[in-house]
Design a protein around this motif. Sequence first.
Motif, PDB file in Angstrom:
ATOM      1  N   ALA A  35     -30.290 -22.086   4.834  1.00 13.85           N
ATOM      2  CA  ALA A  35     -29.457 -20.998   4.311  1.00 13.85           C
ATOM      3  C   ALA A  35     -28.625 -21.491   3.133  1.00 13.85           C
ATOM      4  O   ALA A  35     -28.473 -20.783   2.121  1.00 13.85           O
ATOM      5  CB  ALA A  35     -28.551 -20.455   5.417  1.00 13.85           C
ATOM      6  N   LEU A  56     -34.892 -15.186   7.258  1.00 11.34           N
ATOM      7  CA  LEU A  56     -34.111 -14.214   8.023  1.00 11.34           C
ATOM      8  C   LEU A  56     -34.836 -13.759   9.282  1.00 11.34           C
ATOM      9  O   LEU A  56     -34.220 -13.561  10.333  1.00 11.34           O
ATOM     10  CB  LEU A  56     -33.782 -13.004   7.140  1.00 11.34           C
ATOM     11  N   TYR A  64     -25.621 -15.653   3.630  1.00  8.51           N
ATOM     12  CA  TYR A  64     -26.444 -14.496   3.271  1.00  8.51           C
ATOM     13  C   TYR A  64     -25.607 -13.304   2.814  1.00  8.51           C
ATOM     14  O   TYR A  64     -26.099 -12.444   2.079  1.00  8.51           O
ATOM     15  CB  TYR A  64     -27.368 -14.124   4.426  1.00  8.51           C
ATOM     16  N   ARG A  77     -30.878 -21.760   0.070  1.00  9.14           N
ATOM     17  CA  ARG A  77     -31.135 -20.456  -0.556  1.00  9.14           C
ATOM     18  C   ARG A  77     -29.878 -19.926  -1.263  1.00  9.14           C
ATOM     19  O   ARG A  77     -29.986 -19.281  -2.310  1.00  9.14           O
ATOM     20  CB  ARG A  77     -31.598 -19.448   0.501  1.00  9.14           C
ATOM     21  N   TYR A  78     -28.711 -20.214  -0.686  1.00 11.72           N
ATOM     22  CA  TYR A  78     -27.462 -19.767  -1.327  1.00 11.72           C
ATOM     23  C   TYR A  78     -27.305 -20.402  -2.708  1.00 11.72           C
ATOM     24  O   TYR A  78     -27.013 -19.710  -3.694  1.00 11.72           O
ATOM     25  CB  TYR A  78     -26.267 -20.128  -0.441  1.00 11.72           C
ATOM     26  N   CYS A  98     -35.994 -15.017   0.821  1.00 19.38           N
ATOM     27  CA  CYS A  98     -35.141 -15.150   2.009  1.00 19.38           C
ATOM     28  C   CYS A  98     -35.716 -14.455   3.240  1.00 19.38           C
ATOM     29  O   CYS A  98     -35.232 -14.693   4.355  1.00 19.38           O
ATOM     30  CB  CYS A  98     -33.756 -14.565   1.722  1.00 19.38           C
TER      31      CYS A  98
END
Length: 319
Positions: A125, A251, A224, A128-129, A247
């Motif tokens: 996460a 998720l 997210y 991806r952020y 994403c």
Amino acid sequence: MSEFLQVSNSSKIQVSEFLLLGFPGIHSWQHWLSIPMIPPYLSAAGANLLILVTIYQDPGLQQPMYQFLSILSLVDMGLATTMIPRILVNFWFGVKVISLLECCIQMYFIHFFIGMESGIFLCMAFDRYVAICHPLRYPTIVTRGLVAKAVLLMVLRNGVFVIPIPLLAAQRDYCSKNEIDHCLCSNLGVTSLACDDNWPNKITQLLLAWFGLGGDLSLILLSYTLILYTVLQLKSPDATSKALRTCSSHLILIFIFYTNIVVVSVTQLTEFKDKLIQVALNVLSNVLPPSLNPLVYAFRTKELRAGFRKVFALDAKKK
């Protein structure tokens, strides 16, 4: 049952071995359940191994996102192997006896791998952020060194935090019952047989779940939320769609994993009456994520599918 008991110097009977009876209420035909359990295990072992080989051999997949995915595959293989082979041996050959030490070891590794899976989801996460919210700084922030440090931190965190669970289980006073109505050595399933109160085990598991898995989930949701806010600011529909696609797989896996954890925790920590459903949910919660994770990524990640084709093409050329 007396053959599984030993007498201490104080003449007090103490259980040293347990019997894993399997699924409550269906002991006579539960061996047939080994058939539907084999495909998930083969998927967890084979598909995750394929992902590892593909990421290792394809230079285009030597990115932090896929490095975290390779660690997740290792964790999934470890979690599935900690449980399924022991369950199959029980069903096929009737090997139900397990020592207290073996029970505590299995208990430790189950909780360790679950904690690792949660921790790797958090790392992914964060990856991806940074990739979506700070794309220009991504190469300098998320480096191989950061990936190695993050994974090492998760190993140390879970390796240490999980120790109290089997340690407290081993210290309980098992002086009468030794039959575990379960397929594996779950913390509360074992300690419920103790003659003394197992509230320290319940509190410890609740605290570890709250601060460990709950803390990871809170940070994942925060990541997210920031990603969604950034994506909604994008003026290009194509860019928005691409960002959300990167994403989506993550998720889906997060939803499956944490939903399972919540359902199992509720059934274990409350007075849930149907023991068969409770045990089945416990087993499924530890079997489904390792088998589904590689399938979700394989079907939804274009780069990984291309990597599979390259690996198979290389194998075909060698032949």
